[in-house]
Design a protein around this motif. Structure first.
Motif, PDB file in Angstrom:
ATOM      1  N   ARG A 143      -9.249  -1.442   0.224  1.00  0.00           N
ATOM      2  CA  ARG A 143      -8.856  -2.398   1.026  1.00  0.00           C
ATOM      3  C   ARG A 143      -7.983  -3.574   0.054  1.00  0.00           C
ATOM      4  N   ASN A 144      -8.472  -3.982  -1.007  1.00  0.00           N
ATOM      5  CA  ASN A 144      -7.826  -4.972  -1.911  1.00  0.00           C
ATOM      6  C   ASN A 144      -6.513  -4.341  -2.277  1.00  0.00           C
ATOM      7  N   SER A 145      -6.284  -3.027  -2.845  1.00  0.00           N
ATOM      8  CA  SER A 145      -5.260  -2.574  -3.193  1.00  0.00           C
ATOM      9  C   SER A 145      -4.200  -2.652  -2.441  1.00  0.00           C
ATOM     10  N   VAL A 146      -4.408  -1.931  -1.059  1.00  0.00           N
ATOM     11  CA  VAL A 146      -3.314  -1.975  -0.259  1.00  0.00           C
ATOM     12  C   VAL A 146      -2.948  -3.313   0.188  1.00  0.00           C
ATOM     13  N   ASP A 147      -3.840  -4.278   0.189  1.00  0.00           N
ATOM     14  CA  ASP A 147      -3.734  -5.375   0.996  1.00  0.00           C
ATOM     15  C   ASP A 147      -2.814  -6.710  -0.091  1.00  0.00           C
ATOM     16  N   SER A 148      -3.282  -6.345  -1.218  1.00  0.00           N
ATOM     17  CA  SER A 148      -2.367  -7.073  -2.352  1.00  0.00           C
ATOM     18  C   SER A 148      -0.992  -6.425  -2.441  1.00  0.00           C
ATOM     19  N   THR A 149      -0.805  -5.154  -2.359  1.00  0.00           N
ATOM     20  CA  THR A 149       0.385  -4.650  -2.407  1.00  0.00           C
ATOM     21  C   THR A 149       1.507  -5.386  -1.127  1.00  0.00           C
ATOM     22  N   ARG A 150       0.774  -5.084  -0.112  1.00  0.00           N
ATOM     23  CA  ARG A 150       1.589  -5.889   1.284  1.00  0.00           C
ATOM     24  C   ARG A 150       1.999  -7.199   0.906  1.00  0.00           C
ATOM     25  N   ARG A 151       0.948  -7.803   0.352  1.00  0.00           N
ATOM     26  CA  ARG A 151       1.477  -9.444   0.134  1.00  0.00           C
ATOM     27  C   ARG A 151       2.491  -9.811  -0.950  1.00  0.00           C
ATOM     28  N   GLU A 152       2.339  -8.713  -1.909  1.00  0.00           N
ATOM     29  CA  GLU A 152       3.532  -8.866  -3.134  1.00  0.00           C
ATOM     30  C   GLU A 152       4.783  -8.504  -2.245  1.00  0.00           C
ATOM     31  N   LEU A 153       4.897  -7.251  -1.620  1.00  0.00           N
ATOM     32  CA  LEU A 153       6.203  -6.936  -1.056  1.00  0.00           C
ATOM     33  C   LEU A 153       6.842  -7.705   0.029  1.00  0.00           C
ATOM     34  N   ALA A 154       5.812  -8.247   0.634  1.00  0.00           N
ATOM     35  CA  ALA A 154       6.502  -9.308   1.761  1.00  0.00           C
ATOM     36  C   ALA A 154       6.882 -10.634   1.166  1.00  0.00           C
ATOM     37  N   ALA A 155       6.269 -11.046   0.119  1.00  0.00           N
ATOM     38  CA  ALA A 155       6.785 -12.193  -0.819  1.00  0.00           C
ATOM     39  C   ALA A 155       8.206 -11.996  -1.342  1.00  0.00           C
ATOM     40  N   LEU A 180       8.183  -1.369   2.156  1.00  0.00           N
ATOM     41  CA  LEU A 180       7.088  -1.873   3.121  1.00  0.00           C
ATOM     42  C   LEU A 180       7.169  -0.482   4.115  1.00  0.00           C
ATOM     43  N   GLY A 181       7.920   0.068   4.583  1.00  0.00           N
ATOM     44  CA  GLY A 181       7.897   1.161   5.178  1.00  0.00           C
ATOM     45  C   GLY A 181       6.989   2.322   4.868  1.00  0.00           C
ATOM     46  N   LEU A 182       7.238   2.412   3.348  1.00  0.00           N
ATOM     47  CA  LEU A 182       6.239   3.557   2.821  1.00  0.00           C
ATOM     48  C   LEU A 182       4.941   2.976   2.572  1.00  0.00           C
ATOM     49  N   LEU A 183       4.783   1.603   2.419  1.00  0.00           N
ATOM     50  CA  LEU A 183       3.419   1.187   2.632  1.00  0.00           C
ATOM     51  C   LEU A 183       2.824   1.204   3.817  1.00  0.00           C
ATOM     52  N   ASP A 184       3.471   0.870   4.910  1.00  0.00           N
ATOM     53  CA  ASP A 184       2.946   1.323   6.164  1.00  0.00           C
ATOM     54  C   ASP A 184       2.333   2.554   6.433  1.00  0.00           C
ATOM     55  N   ARG A 185       3.159   3.639   6.177  1.00  0.00           N
ATOM     56  CA  ARG A 185       2.653   4.991   6.348  1.00  0.00           C
ATOM     57  C   ARG A 185       1.323   5.141   5.152  1.00  0.00           C
ATOM     58  N   HIS A 232      -0.838   2.929   4.236  1.00  0.00           N
ATOM     59  CA  HIS A 232      -1.733   2.211   4.881  1.00  0.00           C
ATOM     60  C   HIS A 232      -2.503   2.800   6.063  1.00  0.00           C
ATOM     61  N   GLU A 233      -1.740   3.639   6.972  1.00  0.00           N
ATOM     62  CA  GLU A 233      -2.425   4.528   8.015  1.00  0.00           C
ATOM     63  C   GLU A 233      -3.344   5.258   7.372  1.00  0.00           C
ATOM     64  N   HIS A 234      -2.804   6.116   6.087  1.00  0.00           N
ATOM     65  CA  HIS A 234      -3.838   7.051   5.462  1.00  0.00           C
ATOM     66  C   HIS A 234      -5.243   6.385   5.031  1.00  0.00           C
ATOM     67  N   ALA A 235      -5.027   4.911   4.452  1.00  0.00           N
ATOM     68  CA  ALA A 235      -6.082   4.355   4.007  1.00  0.00           C
ATOM     69  C   ALA A 235      -6.976   3.916   5.281  1.00  0.00           C
ATOM     70  N   ARG A 236      -6.469   3.719   6.382  1.00  0.00           N
ATOM     71  CA  ARG A 236      -7.365   3.139   7.430  1.00  0.00           C
ATOM     72  C   ARG A 236      -8.135   4.391   7.881  1.00  0.00           C
ATOM     73  N   VAL A 237      -7.482   5.696   7.960  1.00  0.00           N
ATOM     74  CA  VAL A 237      -8.277   6.900   8.344  1.00  0.00           C
ATOM     75  C   VAL A 237      -9.320   7.136   7.291  1.00  0.00           C
ATOM     76  N   LEU A 238      -9.169   6.866   6.032  1.00  0.00           N
ATOM     77  CA  LEU A 238      -9.971   7.250   4.912  1.00  0.00           C
ATOM     78  C   LEU A 238     -10.947   6.201   5.128  1.00  0.00           C
ATOM     79  N   ASP A 239     -10.826   4.936   5.404  1.00  0.00           N
ATOM     80  CA  ASP A 239     -11.775   3.808   5.701  1.00  0.00           C
ATOM     81  C   ASP A 239     -12.712   3.999   6.750  1.00  0.00           C
TER      82      ASP A 239
END
Length: 222
Positions: A71-83, A95-100, A102-109
């Protein structure tokens, strides 16, 4: 008179319609805000519980730590790209690639969460743990790669801007000093008066000869 009444009814209907549309948009915006707030509250509670369970020993604590790292890795990347996207439109695709991702990360989580909460057999959790950690490490590596690339891109962009600004300032500073004399210039030398190449004939230091009259005989003449 009838035309004025019809026009007034038309304006009234227009105002009512606009008011209904504005009310619907406001209600939807409030609903979305409440939904986001509720999601954030649930996520905060879940993260707090994960941190408490990550202090445990054994496969359950290891799974909790793996979920937190993911979670920390994906969330930190999202904040960095958004900024960074505010000044760089090229990061929209990232950001589009990160969204895809992130979906895999949610499934695994969710898979790890179900294993933690509903699987009483700790031996089975220990058997599944290496495979789950490997999948989480692959997602983290991809997320970290996007974050590091965005950081390097932002740093390079600022460095290029600074170099260009310094060059412009140097040019402008030189233009502002255009009246200054050149530094270390030799003082002007006074040129000497031209010398006569034949000093005996009218030049400086020439010797004046007496003019002889044609009717005057020489002194030694007889």
């Amino acid at each position: 008179m009838e035309f004025a009444a019809a026009l007034g009814v038309l304006f009234l209907l227009l105002f009512v319609t606009l008011g209904v549309i504005a009310t619907i948009k406001a209600v939807r915006a409030v609903g979305r805000g409440m939904e986001r707030a509720s999601t954030e509250v649930r996520r905060t509670i879940d993260t707090t519980a994960l941190r408490a369970r990550s202090a445990q020993f054994g496969p359950v604590g290891e799974l909790a730590r793996t979920r937190l790292e993911l979670r920390n890795s994906v969330d930190s990347t999202r904040r960095e790209l958004a900024a960074a996207r505010d000044g760089d439109d090229a990061l929209t695709e990232a950001l589009g690639l990160l969204d895809r991702l992130h979906e895999h990360a949610r499934v695994l989580d969710r898979e790890m969460g179900a294993l933690m909460d509903r699987e009483p057999d700790r031996a089975r959790i220990a058997v599944r743990l290496p495979e789950l950690r490997e999948r989480a490490a692959g997602i983290r590596q991809s997320a970290d790669s996007l974050r590091f690339a965005a950081q390097d891109r932002a740093r390079r962009h600022h460095a290029d801007e600074l170099d260009g600004l310094r060059e412009q300032i140097a040019i402008e500073s030189g233009a502002l000093r255009h009246w200054d004399p050149p530094q270390d210039a030799p003082p002007p030398q006074q040129s000497a008066p031209p010398q006569d190449p034949h000093p005996g004939f009218g030049g400086p230091g020439r010797v004046e000869r007496p003019h002889l009259r044609k009717d005057t005989p020489p002194r030694n003449a007889i």
